[in-house]
Design an enzyme around this catalytic site. Structure first.
Site: not given
Ligand code: PMP
Length: 360
Positions: A102, A171, A195
């Site tokens: 990520w 994030d 989550k």
């Molecule tokens: N950052 C992290 C740490 C994540 O775990 C995720 C989703 N698993 C995302 C970003 C992407 O998030 P979204 O699906 O809300 O765009």
């Protein structure tokens, strides 16, 4: 009703109490003769729900007065672009920490929007640990350093935010409201709520007002933070259902000790699973270095991938589902977000012990 223990990495399990209350209100919200999700987002009923959720979130996350809370859509993914678009005027730069999949994705999108650099790269360490503060490069003129507090796929987590010479952007998608944010260090945090806090569709951004005042002007309306802040996150139709259910989830969290209660749960429950891994005589292995182990995503492997299918099938028979690790890393992943009941974690721990005995 036959509810399973759902260890999905997101969207995630929600408390039965929250789901049942939502169901009970679905046809007739508070005597209005209609559902909340059928109403105008400018109605007094929705306005109350919206304001209540904003206040509860602010209070639960202990957001100081000098920050604004925004309710947006587009997921954390849209924030990968909106953060640099808003915080990086031409001529400025930001450092990105590639701590896992990520962090890497956040950097890739930021590069498309503005000038950035790689401040630390965990690739060579196989994304098994987070950086020490001294390892993070801060170049002159850096506006912010971007971090991912919990790498959902690799199962590694920052236990505390580093004290760097520049503000942080973090994030917090996968450890939202499971550990405190050190507000002194940050200009902005963001995360999808799917989550730890509710259904998909809502992304929360918490931004320091001074950063908002200095943000890039003239962006298309949805893409600028300032317009959302000015409109109280009602610039356009908000994700009403997600805001509404998150408000209920925040009440549920308050009843269980708020942030401190959730932090204690995360530490204790991840500890239960790591104890099984560490006590399995090497049957289970966790790639994350011990001090970087995630308290929300417990990633582990079996002695051979040949056993994965059997593990997953037997777990499913025992009512334990969605334990397959991300396809990029393989193995298993148990995501134990705020709403996972203690019993779910205990059942998984028992299942893992029995499985290791049977197969070992
Ligand atoms: N950052 C992290 C740490 C994540 O775990 C995720 C989703 N698993 C995302 C970003 C992407 O998030 P979204 O699906 O809300 O765009």
């Amino acid at each position: 009703m036959n509810r399973v223990r759902n260890f999905c990495a997101g969207p995630c399990t929600l408390p039965v109490e929250v789901l049942a209350e939502t169901r009970d209100e679905l046809l007739d919200y508070d005597g209005s003769g209609m559902s909340l999700i059928e109403m105008s987002h400018r109605s007094p009923e929705y306005d109350a729900v919206h304001g209540d959720a904003l206040e509860r979130l602010r209070s639960a996350l202990e957001v100081p007065a000098e920050f604004d809370v925004l309710f947006l859509q587009g997921g954390a993914l849209l924030q990968f672009a909106m953060v640099p678009m808003n915080l990086l005027p031409p001529g400025s730069t930001a450092g990105y920490v590639r701590s896992g999949a990520w962090g890497k994705a956040a950097h890739a999108d930021a590069e498309r929007a503005a000038s950035t650099y790689l401040a630390w790269d965990g690739t060579d360490a196989g994304f098994t640990r987070m950086p020490e503060p001294s390892e993070i490069e801060v170049r002159p003129g850096t506006r912010y350093v971007h971090l991912t507090s919990n790498e959902t796929i690799e199962g590694i987590q920052l236990r505390s935010l580093p004290d760097l010479a520049v503000p942080l952007v973090v994030d917090i998608s996968s450890d939202f409201l499971t550990q405190p944010v050190d507000w002194h260090q940050v200009d902005l945090v963001y995360g999808g709520v799917q989550k730890n806090l509710g259904p998909a569709g809502l992304t929360v951004v918490v931004i320091r007002r001074s950063a908002l005042d200095d943000s890039v002007a003239g962006l298309p309306s949805y893409l600028g933070y300032a317009g959302h802040a000015k409109a109280g996150s009602l610039l356009n139709t908000p994700p009403m259902f997600s805001v509404y259910v998150m408000g209920k989830m925040l009440r549920w969290i308050e009843d269980r000790g708020g942030l401190a209660g959730m932090a204690e749960r995360a530490a204790r429950r991840s500890g239960v699973l790591y104890d099984v891994i560490d006590g399995s005589d090497g049957f289970y292995t966790g790639p994350a270095r011990p001090h970087a182990r995630s308290r929300t995503n417990v990633v582990f492997r079996l002695p051979s991938p040949d056993l994965d299918g059997r593990f997953l099938a037997e777990a499913r028979d025992a009512g334990l589902v969605n334990l397959k690790g991300h396809r990029s890393v393989g193995g298993m992943r148990a995501s134990i977000y705020n709403a996972m009941p203690d019993e779910g974690v205990d059942e998984l721990a028992g299942f893992m012990r029995n499985f290791a005995q049977g197969a070992g």
